[in-house]
Design an enzyme around this catalytic site. Structure first.
Site, mmCIF file in Angstrom:
data_model
loop_
_atom_site.group_PDB
_atom_site.id
_atom_site.type_symbol
_atom_site.label_atom_id
_atom_site.label_comp_id
_atom_site.label_asym_id
_atom_site.label_seq_id
_atom_site.Cartn_x
_atom_site.Cartn_y
_atom_site.Cartn_z
ATOM 1 N N HIS A 1 -9.518 9.954 1.575
ATOM 2 C CA HIS A 1 -8.504 8.920 1.437
ATOM 3 C C HIS A 1 -7.268 9.258 2.279
ATOM 4 C CE1 HIS A 1 -5.473 6.433 -0.853
ATOM 5 N NE2 HIS A 1 -6.472 5.573 -0.768
ATOM 6 N N ASP B 1 16.574 11.995 -7.735
ATOM 7 C CA ASP B 1 17.627 12.977 -7.482
ATOM 8 C C ASP B 1 17.145 14.346 -7.916
ATOM 9 O OD1 ASP B 1 19.283 13.553 -10.365
ATOM 10 O OD2 ASP B 1 18.056 11.742 -10.281
ATOM 11 N N ASP C 1 -1.733 19.157 18.520
ATOM 12 C CA ASP C 1 -1.334 20.426 19.142
ATOM 13 C C ASP C 1 -0.626 21.383 18.186
ATOM 14 O OD1 ASP C 1 -2.383 19.378 21.434
ATOM 15 O OD2 ASP C 1 -0.472 18.998 22.424
ATOM 16 N N HIS D 1 0.806 -1.216 0.000
ATOM 17 C CA HIS D 1 0.000 0.000 0.000
ATOM 18 C C HIS D 1 0.844 1.273 0.000
ATOM 19 C CE1 HIS D 1 -3.685 2.218 1.761
ATOM 20 N NE2 HIS D 1 -4.023 1.781 0.567
ATOM 21 N N LYS E 1 -4.563 9.957 5.318
ATOM 22 C CA LYS E 1 -4.083 9.190 6.474
ATOM 23 C C LYS E 1 -3.214 10.141 7.293
ATOM 24 C CE LYS E 1 -4.520 6.136 2.828
ATOM 25 N NZ LYS E 1 -5.873 5.767 3.030
ATOM 26 N N LYS F 1 3.004 4.456 -1.079
ATOM 27 C CA LYS F 1 2.925 5.376 -2.222
ATOM 28 C C LYS F 1 4.112 6.345 -2.117
ATOM 29 C CE LYS F 1 -1.725 4.861 -0.710
ATOM 30 N NZ LYS F 1 -2.203 3.855 -1.574
#
Length: 817
Positions: free
Chosen positions: A668, A365, A675, A358, A670, A360
């Site tokens: 989608h 360079d 704080d 999963h 994550k 990504k």
């Protein structure tokens, strides 16, 4: 022999249980077992709250019995020297928290395996179960039981009797156990893991693939320039001279990273000449010019079986065939587990069909201040370089179908809806670009995976040396730590790294640093937590029912207990959790209904726990004063529908959506922000698949600026704060000074008020559109923390799918957790 086959059948069932769930109990049937009249957190064994860090070392065992014999063990028929194959599992109540490797054919095993386990459980004892693992079953040898009071009294070490079910000694187990309570732990953002925290890095944070090309003024009066992820990816790929490495769940060669007026911001001649190329054309061009281009994508199990596209539509076979015979090296890698016994065979079948790679990432360079050397740039996050992901904060439904989304229409949650009619499925995602020393860690992740999974092609890797690359440069003022969920089935862990931080399960080395990073961040929070995630389910051991479902990561329980701590001390605090209206796909189908059911149980557990604390402190507040579940939606006006779109067939799903002109924005992301100081973002969802370390392969970065950290209740004003503020403004569709202090009651009330107006406009047949996108998740929460349906809203709008979800007796639980 009748007894033998009876036992064999029972133990094979246990082996199957091990595939679909790692705890004991009525798992296959998923029976609802509700414990009435008790707080949720007593379900995992009763007793007291055990919250902190459990450091366990399973050292050795001695004088174990030979539980293998010719009557019960097939192996004895083959090899008379076949004896006990011991392993140890650790339980808090009914919840498994650790498992050692299996030591073959020995009654004097030596493990020396260390486990660092974040715990947030109600339990009265910690049980270490010693078992004999044979070809199809596990034979109980006995238990070592430690009462929680013993753990609180100090470190425990030495030899302990292993007692069988009759209380008789069955050998001895040598262990070392140390429990550290949360209140005695130092609050920090760094965790001890495989990759260390790197200083002197540069981080750019992105919301959506494309954002405003112009600076925006935030609610606090400051100016902020949002980043545009796809545009920066394009620039990096075009500018690469030595190598480009890509890992992906889905990589689509037809993707255009730059569209329309996006090109106005391009600067170099190379960029201007090549912006109209597709991703596939761009990578082939770079490879043909001498750049080393390696692409490693997940091999979806059904691709080539259910058509070239397979069931998931990840383009893996299409992409592989596109690059075949070109200078681009593209490898398909399936998610597999090593096979050593019957349960491994079953696990491998499930892993190949259900689990994914999963991650990504893009690594390349880039130019450096030192003209004689090259720097390293890496992209890490949740945004796939595939169809349907290009989006802006406006999240259009219809109006962009004949514009920037022409040729890139994506709709996977409304059956039968096409680009001829719309709407598209809007996409909210979070990504990052990192530069400096941490970029080399992202390269190491690629190299470790390529070496393990792409056999015989290690020579394709570009040699990264300090003579050619700046490997120690100070690129910025950020500290960044690379985190992963991964096993040695998918990666070649390096002896040069911190192997002692890895855990073990059934002889597999596992890195679970993403889960531990989340827990560390939550425990460090003093004012607020902001989360965006595709899923939110976990801490099943604390649910009021179905509490033996194998979804036992502690993140939801940790958030609930953090809120409880603040209630007990009389401090303000709020957790904002943004999720999609429902998981991707037809919400009426069994898998999505079951995910919704697990999600509802997670929410209910948290609200009940908060309500319990409010009652115990005679606090008149409502549970939603401390915890809000939110989701983004959109609704466009009639004028936004392009004339070129066809009229949908009467009675079709497309016709219903054309009439309502509304749809969810699919989250989608994550992301967790704490704080205004720390952000963790990557590919990992908040579910067991992503966080266990032994299921899906994931990657994330934990980022903070040391000069901009919260001081007690005072929030900083660094880049994390500005990113979070802009994110909330984008979702709410408005600005307010209240958003600057997300921990305050005023901010909570403001958000709820705006969300309520947005919801009323969203469901109304009379309102032409919505001004903002964010709404409260459609459920009712009582003062007692009970969760139910809103009046008259049992199903998601424009569907017949229940919002509360429903469990299934047919699905393997590892598929939906």
């Amino acid at each position: 022999m009748k007894r033998f086959f009876k036992k064999l059948g029972a133990q094979v069932q246990e082996a199957v249980d091990g595939v679909v769930g790692d705890t004991f109990g009525p798992l296959l049937a998923k029976e609802d077992v509700e414990i009435a009249g008790q707080p949720d957190h007593v379900h995992c064994g009763g007793g007291c709250m055990v919250r902190g860090e459990l450091d366990v070392t399973i050292i050795a065992a001695r004088d174990l019995p030979d539980t293998d014999n010719i009557f019960f063990n097939i192996g004895k028929l083959i090899d008379a020297k076949d004896v006990t194959d011991p392993f140890v599992t650790g339980y808090l109540g009914a919840c498994k928290v650790l498992m050692t490797s299996v030591k073959d054919n020995t009654m004097e095993p030596v493990w020396n395996e260390k486990f660092q386990v974040p715990v947030c459980h109600m339990a009265d004892k910690f049980v270490l179960k010693v078992q004999d693992k044979d070809h199809a079953w596990a034979e109980a040898i006995g238990d070592v039981v430690l009462m929680i009071d013993q753990l609180n009294d100090g470190d425990i070490s030495g030899w302990f009797d292993i007692l069988d079910s009759n209380g008789k000694p069955n050998g001895e187990l040598e262990i070392s156990v140390k429990f550290q309570e949360v209140k005695n732990m130092t609050k920090e953002y760094t965790i001890d893991s495989y990759f260390p925290m790197r200083s002197g890095c540069q981080v750019d944070l992105y919301s959506c693939a494309r954002n405003s090309p112009h600076p925006v003024q935030l609610s606090d009066g400051s100016s902020y320039q949002p980043g545009s992820c796809y545009l920066d990816m394009f620039r990096t790929i075009v500018g690469a001279e030595k190598f480009i490495y890509i890992t992906g769940w889905s990589v689509w060669t037809g993707l255009h990273l730059v569209r329309g007026d996006d090109a106005d911001g391009l600067e170099t001649e190379n960029e201007i000449e090549n912006w109209q190329l597709s991703l596939g054309e761009l990578l082939k061009m770079k490879a043909e010019s001498g750049v080393r281009v390696l692409v490693m994508i997940w091999s979806e199990y059904t691709s080539g079986v259910v058509g070239e596209a397979g069931m998931m539509g990840t383009h893996d076979m299409e992409t592989f065939n596109y690059f075949k015979g070109t200078a681009v090296e593209c490898s398909l890698v399936s998610r597999e587990v090593g096979v050593g016994e019957l349960t491994d065979v079953l696990n491998n079948q499930l892993a190949s069909a259900s689990y994914t790679h999963h991650q990504k990432t893009i690594i390349a360079d880039s130019s450096s201040q030192d003209e004689d050397k090259r720097s390293l740039t890496a992209f890490v996050g949740g945004l796939d370089i595939t169809d349907g992901r290009y989006d802006t904060p406006d999240h259009p439904l219809f109006k962009s179908i004949t514009g920037k989304h022409e040729g890139d229409f994506y709709q996977n949650s409304a059956v039968g809806v096409t680009s001829a009619h719309g709407p598209r499925q809007p996409w909210q995602d979070i990504h990052s670009k990192v530069q400096g020393k941490v970029a080399l860690d992202v390269i190491k992740n690629f190299v470790e995976r390529w070496t393990k999974q792409v056999k015989g092609k290690s020579g394709s890797l570009y040699l990264i040396t300090p003579d050619e690359f700046e490997l120690e440069e100070d690129a910025g003022d950020w500290n960044v730590q690379l985190l992963r969920s991964i096993t040695d089935d998918s990666v070649s862990f390096s002896d040069m790294m911190r192997l002692y931080t890895l855990t073990v399960k059934k002889s597999r080395k596992i890195e679970d640093s993403i889960a531990r990073g989340y827990v560390t961040a939550i425990r460090a929070a003093e004012s607020y937590i902001y989360i965006e995630n595709q899923y939110f389910l976990g801490s099943a051991y604390a649910w009021a029912r179905d509490n033996q479902i194998n979804c036992h990561h502690t993140i939801p329980a940790e958030i609930a207990e953090k809120i409880v701590d603040k209630i007990l001390t009389g401090e303000t605090f709020c957790a904002y959790i943004v999720i999609p209206l429902h998981p991707e796909g037809d919400p009426a189908t069994a898998p999505i209904q079951e995910i919704l059911a697990w999600q509802r149980r997670t929410m209910a557990m948290m609200y009940r726990r908060i309500a319990q604390a409010l009652r115990e402190t005679n606090n008149p507040a409502h549970p939603q004063d401390y915890l809000l579940f939110l989701c983004p939606i959109n609704k466009e006006s009639v004028d936004d529908i392009p004339e070129e779109l066809e009229t949908p067939p009467s009675g079709s799903k497309a016709a219903k959506l054309r009439q309502s002109r509304r749809f969810m924005i699919y989250v989608h992301s994550k992301l967790i922000i704490v704080d205004d100081s720390l952000a963790i973002l990557g590919s990992a969802n908040i579910n067991q698949r992503s966080l266990a370390g032994s299921r899906d392969t994931e990657i994330a970065v934990s980022v903070h600026q040391p000069s901009y950290l919260a001081q007690e209740q005072t929030l900083p004003d660094g880049d994390v704060a500005r990113f979070r503020l802009r994110l909330m403004e984008e979702h709410l569709g408005c600005q307010s000074q209240e958003l600057v202090q997300p921990n305050s009651a005023d901010c909570n009330n403001f958000v709820r008020g705006v969300c309520q107006r947005n919801w009323e406009n969203y469901i109304s047949d009379d309102s032409p559109c919505v001004e903002g996108h964010l709404v409260l998740y459609p459920m009712a929460v009582s003062e007692d923390g009970e969760v139910g349906d809103l009046d008259g809203v049992e199903c998601f709008p424009d569907t017949e799918a229940k919002i509360e979800g429903a469990t299934s007796a047919m699905l393997p639980m590892k598929l939906t957790t």
